[in-house]
Motif scaffolding. Sequence first.
Motif, PDB file in Angstrom:
ATOM      1  N   GLN A  70       0.796  -1.205   0.000  1.00 30.20           N
ATOM      2  CA  GLN A  70       0.000   0.000   0.000  1.00 30.20           C
ATOM      3  C   GLN A  70       0.840   1.273   0.000  1.00 30.20           C
ATOM      4  OE1 GLN A  70      -3.475   0.230  -0.145  1.00 30.20           O
ATOM      5  NE2 GLN A  70      -3.155  -1.862  -0.793  1.00 30.20           N
ATOM      6  N   LYS A  71       2.119   1.164  -0.233  1.00 35.14           N
ATOM      7  CA  LYS A  71       2.939   2.361  -0.338  1.00 35.14           C
ATOM      8  C   LYS A  71       3.956   2.168  -1.448  1.00 35.14           C
ATOM      9  CE  LYS A  71       6.153   0.829   3.295  1.00 35.14           C
ATOM     10  NZ  LYS A  71       6.774   1.188   4.588  1.00 35.14           N
ATOM     11  N   PHE A  72       4.548   3.283  -1.871  1.00 33.96           N
ATOM     12  CA  PHE A  72       5.469   3.238  -3.004  1.00 33.96           C
ATOM     13  C   PHE A  72       6.746   2.501  -2.634  1.00 33.96           C
ATOM     14  CE2 PHE A  72       8.750   4.646  -5.800  1.00 33.96           C
ATOM     15  CZ  PHE A  72       8.121   4.796  -7.016  1.00 33.96           C
ATOM     16  N   GLU A  73       7.071   1.446  -3.396  1.00 34.97           N
ATOM     17  CA  GLU A  73       8.322   0.725  -3.165  1.00 34.97           C
ATOM     18  C   GLU A  73       8.985   0.358  -4.485  1.00 34.97           C
ATOM     19  OE1 GLU A  73       8.102  -2.564  -0.555  1.00 34.97           O
ATOM     20  OE2 GLU A  73       7.592  -1.362   1.199  1.00 34.97           O
ATOM     21  N   GLY A  74       8.996   1.246  -5.424  1.00 30.91           N
ATOM     22  CA  GLY A  74       9.795   0.966  -6.605  1.00 30.91           C
ATOM     23  C   GLY A  74       9.168   1.309  -7.936  1.00 30.91           C
ATOM     24  N   LYS A  75       8.010   0.730  -8.288  1.00 29.99           N
ATOM     25  CA  LYS A  75       7.497   0.986  -9.623  1.00 29.99           C
ATOM     26  C   LYS A  75       6.021   0.613  -9.700  1.00 29.99           C
ATOM     27  CE  LYS A  75       8.642  -3.619 -11.431  1.00 29.99           C
ATOM     28  NZ  LYS A  75       9.290  -4.379 -12.499  1.00 29.99           N
ATOM     29  N   GLY A 287      13.013   8.630  -7.523  1.00 33.80           N
ATOM     30  CA  GLY A 287      14.276   9.059  -8.105  1.00 33.80           C
ATOM     31  C   GLY A 287      14.081   9.947  -9.323  1.00 33.80           C
ATOM     32  N   GLY A 288      12.871  10.511  -9.479  1.00 33.96           N
ATOM     33  CA  GLY A 288      12.600  11.341 -10.650  1.00 33.96           C
ATOM     34  C   GLY A 288      12.500  10.555 -11.930  1.00 33.96           C
ATOM     35  N   ALA A 289      12.269   9.233 -11.816  1.00 33.46           N
ATOM     36  CA  ALA A 289      12.261   8.368 -12.994  1.00 33.46           C
ATOM     37  C   ALA A 289      10.837   8.047 -13.425  1.00 33.46           C
ATOM     38  CB  ALA A 289      13.013   7.073 -12.699  1.00 33.46           C
ATOM     39  N   PHE A 290      10.580   8.195 -14.702  1.00 30.43           N
ATOM     40  CA  PHE A 290       9.337   7.716 -15.294  1.00 30.43           C
ATOM     41  C   PHE A 290       9.579   7.470 -16.774  1.00 30.43           C
ATOM     42  CE2 PHE A 290       9.101  12.123 -16.530  1.00 30.43           C
ATOM     43  CZ  PHE A 290       8.303  12.168 -17.670  1.00 30.43           C
ATOM     44  N   GLY A 291       8.700   6.711 -17.363  1.00 29.94           N
ATOM     45  CA  GLY A 291       8.833   6.414 -18.779  1.00 29.94           C
ATOM     46  C   GLY A 291       7.484   6.155 -19.391  1.00 29.94           C
ATOM     47  N   LEU A 304       1.932   2.470 -22.425  1.00 32.85           N
ATOM     48  CA  LEU A 304       2.265   2.290 -21.019  1.00 32.85           C
ATOM     49  C   LEU A 304       2.858   3.564 -20.436  1.00 32.85           C
ATOM     50  CD1 LEU A 304       3.969  -1.247 -20.845  1.00 32.85           C
ATOM     51  CD2 LEU A 304       1.762  -0.596 -19.873  1.00 32.85           C
ATOM     52  N   LEU A 305       2.545   3.804 -19.157  1.00 32.63           N
ATOM     53  CA  LEU A 305       3.194   4.840 -18.368  1.00 32.63           C
ATOM     54  C   LEU A 305       3.762   4.160 -17.133  1.00 32.63           C
ATOM     55  CD1 LEU A 305       3.777   7.862 -17.715  1.00 32.63           C
ATOM     56  CD2 LEU A 305       1.542   7.915 -16.573  1.00 32.63           C
ATOM     57  N   VAL A 306       5.067   4.322 -16.881  1.00 28.57           N
ATOM     58  CA  VAL A 306       5.752   3.604 -15.816  1.00 28.57           C
ATOM     59  C   VAL A 306       6.475   4.591 -14.916  1.00 28.57           C
ATOM     60  CG1 VAL A 306       7.369   1.734 -15.278  1.00 28.57           C
ATOM     61  CG2 VAL A 306       6.131   1.707 -17.447  1.00 28.57           C
ATOM     62  N   PHE A 307       6.371   4.385 -13.589  1.00 30.89           N
ATOM     63  CA  PHE A 307       7.100   5.204 -12.615  1.00 30.89           C
ATOM     64  C   PHE A 307       8.083   4.339 -11.844  1.00 30.89           C
ATOM     65  CE2 PHE A 307       4.716   9.021 -13.127  1.00 30.89           C
ATOM     66  CZ  PHE A 307       3.403   8.635 -13.408  1.00 30.89           C
ATOM     67  N   GLY A 308       9.191   4.952 -11.412  1.00 30.56           N
ATOM     68  CA  GLY A 308      10.146   4.253 -10.559  1.00 30.56           C
ATOM     69  C   GLY A 308      11.164   3.456 -11.341  1.00 30.56           C
TER      70      GLY A 308
END
Length: 485
Positions: A70-75, A287-291, A304-308
Amino acid sequence: MAALKLLVMMVVVHLLGGAVTTTTTTTTKHAASTKPGPRFQVFRVRETISGSKTRPAKTTSYQESSESNQKFEGKWKLNLVHRDLLSSTNLSDHRRRLDERLKRDAARVVSLTRRLSGGHGDAAMYEVEDFGSEVVSGMDQGSGEYFVRIGVGSPPRDQYMVIDSGSDIVWVQCKPCNQCYQQSDPVFDPAESASFLGVSCSSTVCDRLENAGCHAGRCRYEVSYGDGSYTKGTLALETLTFGTTEVQNVAIGCGHMNHGMFIGAAGLMGLGGGSMSFVGQLGGQSGGAFGYCLVSRGTGSYGLLVFGRGAMPVGAAWISLLRNPRSPSFYFVGLAGLGVGGIRVPISEDVFRLGALGDGGVVMDTGTAVTRFPKPAYETLRDSFIAATAGLPRANPVSIFDTCYDLSGFETVRVPTVSFYFSDGPILTLPAKNFLIPVDDGGTFCFAFAPSSTSLSIIGNIQQEGIQISFDGANGFVGFGPNTC
């Protein structure tokens, strides 16, 4: 990081019709001295025409997260859909859809050019009576072409959101709605969300808005877009849900007065480089990463939209992001030149250079459809392409496209490659469907580039479609590949 940059400068990437190959070279300056890429590729005419009439099944709920906690841990990953999926426009009327897309595109380009070419400040351009001295003008970005579906509030309410790589505000239409456009889902009601928290005028979050407004102790915002659309309301902290992943305390605009051509979406998710964008607010968590991978027209599939960390594929070819002091929200890249048929065309690198005061340069934008280059660069690229396609029958110009072909009698044709030569070394060679697009159902195709009246260049979403693109904002890189999608 030095080692990474050296590797970047040694990689040449060729993306051709779904295939990616990587070669190495000892060059450390420009790709002009590397081994040329393929000169020609096969363009499937009939397949492209029939594919332009296909649309995927409509998404009914937000995409499941790649993490079960339930929390952000990577992607996490989200489906991307093109606005045509939500539009009432007749899908079989290809020319009408094209005309509407190009109208939106023209408004977007005007707004970007005004913002990035030294126009007046936003507050001076947009004065809205309802706010008076409390107006907070956002960047004039246009209403976008691609959508994701997420949950807003607690419990989460499903909403379609426009994504915009050049905007720094996340917002949704909110009750009470003094003025709202029609959207696909019920308008979000903050009174029904246990996690909704209004932001006070004295909050540090409010201070991050340029010229923040204040009314009855609440922080006010406004965003005006280049096509005449706008949203205005109060700033709040809220929980956004991606599948089973919750992101808490996201600063969002709760829009009580909204107008525009958002085609069913509840609001907009800004993915720009500023601190108030969704990516900026994630900060160290991602880490400011997305794609993203923008869905190719006619594939019948989703993008697709991907974070982390999932947004940073191993084997991608990375180039440096350039910071524009005039507008840090946008993602600028160093473009050294253009190629046709595996040969670099005679265009000076200075044409694409970002000036010290923020003028010119090359911006990557999800909201612009057609790639623009300054007129001299465009004409050189176009003339080289015409010379290499002398055997193909020409057609009359269509709208902004001055170079068109009548391919109605062909199943496939052999066309020259078109490539971007980046300053860090990589060469991005486009699939043919990313530069020859159908403009009707009868076999007329046009060269999907256009001239810019200013020194600004824009790499649009047609040229980005089907290519895996990743942003590492923390380290200042954008990557291509290693796979098409």
